[in-house]
Design a protein around this motif. Structure first.
Motif, PDB file in Angstrom:
ATOM      1  N   TYR A 113       0.867  -1.174   0.000  1.00  0.00           N
ATOM      2  CA  TYR A 113       0.000   0.000   0.000  1.00  0.00           C
ATOM      3  C   TYR A 113       0.904   1.223   0.000  1.00  0.00           C
ATOM      4  CZ  TYR A 113      -3.542   3.316   1.794  1.00  0.00           C
ATOM      5  OH  TYR A 113      -4.382   4.385   1.991  1.00  0.00           O
ATOM      6  N   ARG A 114       0.768   2.054  -1.013  1.00  0.00           N
ATOM      7  CA  ARG A 114       1.670   3.209  -1.131  1.00  0.00           C
ATOM      8  C   ARG A 114       0.882   4.445  -1.521  1.00  0.00           C
ATOM      9  NH1 ARG A 114       5.944   3.999  -6.033  1.00  0.00           N
ATOM     10  NH2 ARG A 114       6.884   5.958  -5.369  1.00  0.00           N
ATOM     11  N   GLU A 115       1.070   5.518  -0.780  1.00  0.00           N
ATOM     12  CA  GLU A 115       0.413   6.774  -1.109  1.00  0.00           C
ATOM     13  C   GLU A 115       1.291   7.560  -2.080  1.00  0.00           C
ATOM     14  OE1 GLU A 115      -0.948   8.969   2.253  1.00  0.00           O
ATOM     15  OE2 GLU A 115      -1.941   7.225   3.169  1.00  0.00           O
ATOM     16  N   ARG A 121      -8.166   0.432   4.129  1.00  0.00           N
ATOM     17  CA  ARG A 121      -7.425   1.668   4.397  1.00  0.00           C
ATOM     18  C   ARG A 121      -7.876   2.788   3.461  1.00  0.00           C
ATOM     19  NH1 ARG A 121      -1.019   0.737   4.880  1.00  0.00           N
ATOM     20  NH2 ARG A 121      -1.163   3.000   5.328  1.00  0.00           N
ATOM     21  N   VAL A 122      -8.142   2.431   2.197  1.00  0.00           N
ATOM     22  CA  VAL A 122      -8.617   3.441   1.249  1.00  0.00           C
ATOM     23  C   VAL A 122      -9.940   4.024   1.722  1.00  0.00           C
ATOM     24  CG1 VAL A 122      -9.490   3.806  -1.089  1.00  0.00           C
ATOM     25  CG2 VAL A 122      -7.397   2.471  -0.737  1.00  0.00           C
ATOM     26  N   VAL A 175      -3.601   6.458  -4.168  1.00  0.00           N
ATOM     27  CA  VAL A 175      -3.045   5.276  -3.526  1.00  0.00           C
ATOM     28  C   VAL A 175      -2.740   4.227  -4.602  1.00  0.00           C
ATOM     29  CG1 VAL A 175      -3.567   3.298  -2.024  1.00  0.00           C
ATOM     30  CG2 VAL A 175      -4.168   5.619  -1.295  1.00  0.00           C
ATOM     31  N   GLN A 176      -1.540   3.664  -4.528  1.00  0.00           N
ATOM     32  CA  GLN A 176      -1.183   2.545  -5.404  1.00  0.00           C
ATOM     33  C   GLN A 176      -1.140   1.270  -4.570  1.00  0.00           C
ATOM     34  OE1 GLN A 176       2.174   3.055  -8.110  1.00  0.00           O
ATOM     35  NE2 GLN A 176       2.736   0.901  -7.858  1.00  0.00           N
ATOM     36  N   ILE A 177      -1.912   0.271  -4.980  1.00  0.00           N
ATOM     37  CA  ILE A 177      -1.932  -1.030  -4.322  1.00  0.00           C
ATOM     38  C   ILE A 177      -1.284  -2.032  -5.275  1.00  0.00           C
ATOM     39  CG2 ILE A 177      -3.387  -2.873  -3.398  1.00  0.00           C
ATOM     40  CD1 ILE A 177      -5.479  -0.731  -2.727  1.00  0.00           C
ATOM     41  N   HIS A 197      -9.375   6.609   4.190  1.00  0.00           N
ATOM     42  CA  HIS A 197      -8.497   7.695   3.740  1.00  0.00           C
ATOM     43  C   HIS A 197      -9.381   8.785   3.123  1.00  0.00           C
ATOM     44  CE1 HIS A 197      -5.418  10.029   1.994  1.00  0.00           C
ATOM     45  NE2 HIS A 197      -4.616   9.072   1.539  1.00  0.00           N
ATOM     46  N   CYS A 216      -8.221  10.505  -0.192  1.00  0.00           N
ATOM     47  CA  CYS A 216      -7.926   9.712  -1.393  1.00  0.00           C
ATOM     48  C   CYS A 216      -8.991   9.965  -2.465  1.00  0.00           C
ATOM     49  CB  CYS A 216      -7.877   8.227  -1.046  1.00  0.00           C
ATOM     50  SG  CYS A 216      -7.497   7.167  -2.458  1.00  0.00           S
ATOM     51  N   VAL A 227      -7.445   5.175  -6.882  1.00  0.00           N
ATOM     52  CA  VAL A 227      -6.614   4.020  -6.528  1.00  0.00           C
ATOM     53  C   VAL A 227      -6.109   3.376  -7.813  1.00  0.00           C
ATOM     54  CG1 VAL A 227      -6.597   1.719  -5.489  1.00  0.00           C
ATOM     55  CG2 VAL A 227      -7.891   3.569  -4.403  1.00  0.00           C
TER      56      VAL A 227
END
Length: 250
Positions: free
Chosen positions: A8-10, A43-44, A16-18, A47, A50, A53
């Protein structure tokens, strides 16, 4: 110690990139991958900033569907594919999801990717709904999402024949998605996410709710029908033999 199969990267404050990166199992739906995806999308939802995604895989693999062990457990009536709702994660996500399918999408993995709001395919990768290769009817909402996203003719062909298609072949068949060289898939998806992130979040959420409302309402009915078909098809001895003899995963 095994690394986390889902990253999981913001990407800045709004994207967000999953990334699915279970290289040992080629992004098949192991318990750890399923849990990781579920946690990432949870988590998204929490968020509040966000706006988009991007869901992607690693190397040559996007997602490879059920593991051999899980398919055999379904065949033995020990579990059901409905025990975990990963197929609906992108559909239920409040903000738009882009499936950057830079690698192979197999069975339920391909179906899961199609539930995103945007789909980007790779020319070099293979895409298949290979359920019938093992003698059982499709699950994971595939009988709903393939006709919706690909058109009935191509979807019926893919589901019944269980053939494998390169992305470039699907482009020739007129799929309504970008089909790019593998190296360009993720950059394209991230650029699209940046475009989405320029819009107000409440407007994105409101419009997505409207656009996917029919899909969200139809999915439970299709899942119920797929489970009923599994009761007829999945528990044949022939299916167990086919899975045991020919399963190759990704």
């Amino acid at each position: 110690m095994q690394s986390d199969p889902v990253e999981y990267r913001e990407i800045g404050p709004h994207i967000v990139q999953i990334t699915m990166r279970d290289e040992v199992h080629k992004n098949t739906f192991t318990d750890r991958l399923i849990i990781g995806l579920s946690k990432a999308f949870a988590r998204v939802k929490d968020h509040r900033r966000c706006k988009a995604v991007v869901l992607t895989g690693y190397g040559n693999y996007f997602a490879s569907g059920g593991t051999k062990e899980s398919l055999l457990q379904i065949q033995e009536r020990r579990i059901s594919f409905t025990d975990s709702d990963i197929y609906g994660l992108a559909l239920d996500c409040p903000v738009p999801v882009i499936s950057a399918m830079q690698g192979h999408g197999v069975g339920g993995g391909f179906a899961m990717g199609l539930f995103a709001d945007f789909v980007v395919l790779s020319r070099e990768s293979i895409y298949t709904t290979n359920f019938m290769r093992y003698g059982f009817t499709p699950g994971m909402g595939a009988t709903l999402i393939l006709p919706k996203k690909l058109g009935f003719g191509l979807a019926e062909e893919m589901l019944l024949s269980a053939k494998t298609y390169y992305g470039r072949e699907l482009k020739e068949r007129g799929v309504p998605f970008p089909v790019l060289p593998r190296a360009e898939v993720l950059p394209y998806a991230l650029e699209l996410a940046e475009t989405l992130a320029e819009k107000p979040r409440v407007s994105l959420v409101t419009l997505k709710d409207h656009l996917v409302s029919e899909l969200r309402s139809e999915l439970p009915r299709f899942i119920e029908r797929e489970v009923a078909m599994h009761e007829k098809t999945f528990h044949q001895p022939e299916v167990r033999d086919l899975i045991a003899a020919h399963y190759t995963g990704g």
